[in-house]
Design an enzyme around this catalytic site. Structure first.
Site, mmCIF file in Angstrom:
data_model
loop_
_atom_site.group_PDB
_atom_site.id
_atom_site.type_symbol
_atom_site.label_atom_id
_atom_site.label_comp_id
_atom_site.label_asym_id
_atom_site.label_seq_id
_atom_site.Cartn_x
_atom_site.Cartn_y
_atom_site.Cartn_z
ATOM 1 N N ASP A 11 0.889 -1.166 0.000
ATOM 2 C CA ASP A 11 0.000 0.000 0.000
ATOM 3 C C ASP A 11 0.920 1.207 0.000
ATOM 4 O O ASP A 11 1.647 1.429 0.954
ATOM 5 C CB ASP A 11 -0.863 -0.049 1.274
ATOM 6 C CG ASP A 11 -1.676 1.221 1.484
ATOM 7 O OD1 ASP A 11 -1.509 2.182 0.708
ATOM 8 O OD2 ASP A 11 -2.469 1.234 2.446
ATOM 9 N N TYR A 228 1.687 0.081 15.268
ATOM 10 C CA TYR A 228 0.585 -0.160 14.336
ATOM 11 C C TYR A 228 0.758 0.661 13.065
ATOM 12 O O TYR A 228 1.002 1.848 13.111
ATOM 13 C CB TYR A 228 -0.744 0.183 15.004
ATOM 14 C CG TYR A 228 -1.895 0.060 14.053
ATOM 15 C CD1 TYR A 228 -2.270 -1.196 13.574
ATOM 16 C CD2 TYR A 228 -2.573 1.169 13.588
ATOM 17 C CE1 TYR A 228 -3.301 -1.327 12.673
ATOM 18 C CE2 TYR A 228 -3.616 1.046 12.684
ATOM 19 C CZ TYR A 228 -3.973 -0.207 12.235
ATOM 20 O OH TYR A 228 -4.991 -0.341 11.326
ATOM 21 N N LYS A 231 -3.366 -2.940 8.437
ATOM 22 C CA LYS A 231 -3.343 -4.392 8.313
ATOM 23 C C LYS A 231 -2.456 -4.768 7.134
ATOM 24 O O LYS A 231 -2.093 -3.936 6.307
ATOM 25 C CB LYS A 231 -4.763 -4.941 8.164
ATOM 26 C CG LYS A 231 -5.445 -5.124 9.508
ATOM 27 C CD LYS A 231 -4.805 -6.245 10.342
ATOM 28 C CE LYS A 231 -5.577 -6.471 11.617
ATOM 29 N NZ LYS A 231 -4.797 -6.787 12.796
#
Ligand code: F6R
Ligand code: MG
Ligand code: MG
Length: 370
Positions: A11, A228, A231
């Site tokens: 991404d 984080y 995903k």
């Protein structure tokens, strides 16, 4: 001919938010892939995408984790990031965790699934790309495809599949692996892969051969980055037919949109919805998670395709079920089991929220009495 198929994905910025990819970013990727083909680095390619993730599907003869192939993918993602920045794309370069390339993409952010095999006279391959979920999302379908006769009748009535398949399972936390064989080790296998946040199937092999028939990307961004990021939005490749599960058996598990971890802020359970490439843009509550299936006939290393396998009407009921499940889960709002359990929230933004409350906690009355 021995061929390596590599899917390398990242991404590198979303249009708009985390829902899709800008046409200029797509173009940049296509140009790089075309040049790599002209230069003879790869035999053929197909650019795939789902949501905000770009997947470069490449055939070549250089083997897995090849430095030249990985460097090419890295350089392409860097170039795409530049374009993404120019167009103000959201989270431009978000999956590129390091500055300099060093040998291969391990630990650098992009995900990859690669396998080398002797190309059969006719070689159908399905490439699955998922968005808003994690690598363990493939455990359920891989089990169904290669170990469940209620899904794959070939396990029962095709003599060449009767011996079953071997599964290489990774423990992502302790970085260990184990090979388990179906049907003999079925219950042990399920014990592990039923916990997909930690145990993921990396490869599947036939019982009698070390040549892979399926492979997944198993990178987990939070483990690499220590924080984080989003995903991992995994990919998977499965070979089909002639002694392997038929294409229809490979696709059949997705007729049930099983619950996976991911969706909004990587912190929710939601159904994995199979979609055609026209509908690969997660929008509602940044989701629900979705998967596309690109089918190819590989011949002499050429990727003839893709065919958009989930565009088929026969997946309409699965989509309806997924949307109903999405409604049901959404009504839980911030409550489990829609929101992920506490131990998994530790891998997202929860620790920083908790930090603020440090010092506000006091011993409970029960404890004080002791
Ligand atoms: C999930 C995902 C999105 C983002 C969400 C918040 O994998 O990418 O759901 O987590 O849109 O994004 P930020 O924190 O970048 O505003
Ligand atoms: Mg994104
Ligand atoms: Mg994504």
């Amino acid at each position: 001919m021995k061929i390596t198929l590599s899917i390398i994905k990242a991404d590198i910025g979303g249009f708009v938010g985390h829902s899709d990819i800008h046409p200029a970013v797509r173009k940049c990727c296509e140009e790089h892939l075309e040049k790599a083909k002209k230069d003879g680095l790869i035999i053929d390619y197909s650019r795939g995408e789902v949501g905000d993730d770009t997947a470069m599907i490449m055939s070549h003869t250089r083997g897995i984790e090849n430095e030249d192939i990985h460097r090419f993918a890295w350089d392409t993602f860097i170039a795409m990031t530049e374009v993404a920045k120019e167009y103000g794309q959201y989270g431009a370069g978000q999956d590129l965790l390091t500055d300099a390339f060093s040998g291969n993409l391990r630990g650098m952010g992009p995900g990859f699934a690669e396998m080398t095999f002797e190309e059969r006279p006719s070689e159908p391959v399905i490439c699955f790309l998922a968005d808003k979920t994690e690598p363990g999302a493939w455990n359920y379908p891989l089990y169904k495809i290669f170990a469940d006769p209620f899904n794959t009748i070939g396990l029962v009535i095709d003599p060449s599949m009767h011996e079953g398949f071997r599964f290489e399972v990774l423990d992502l936390i302790e970085e260990k692996q184990i090979i388990l064989k179906a049907p003999e080790d079925l219950y042990d296998l399920l014990l592990f892969i039923g916990s997909p946040s930690r145990y993921v199937i990396k490869y599947v092999y036939r019982a009698d051969s070390d040549e892979p028939v399926a492979v997944t990307s198993t990178q987990r961004l939070f483990l690499m980055a220590g924080r984080y990021i989003g995903k991992d939005d995994p990919v998977m490749m499965v070979r089909a037919q002639s002694g392997l599960p038929a294409v229809g058996e490979v696709l059949e598990p997705f007729s049930f949109p099983h619950a996976v971890a991911g969706w909004m802020r990587g912190s929710h359970h939601g159904p994995l919805m199979p979609v055609g490439t026209e509908d690969d843009t997660p929008t509602r509550f940044d989701g629900p998670p979705r998967v596309v299936a690109l089918g190819f006939q590989l011949t002499q290393g050429k990727l003839v395709g893709p065919r958009d396998m989930f565009a088929d009407k026969s997946y309409d009921n699965a989509r309806k079920m997924a949307l109903d499940a999405a409604d049901y889960l959404r009504r839980h709002g911030p409550f489990e089991p829609h929101r992920l359990p506490l131990d998994e929230m530790e891998y997202t933004t929860m620790p920083s929220v908790l930090k603020k409350l440090e010092g506000k906690f006091t011993a409970s009355k029960e404890k004080q009495k002791k």
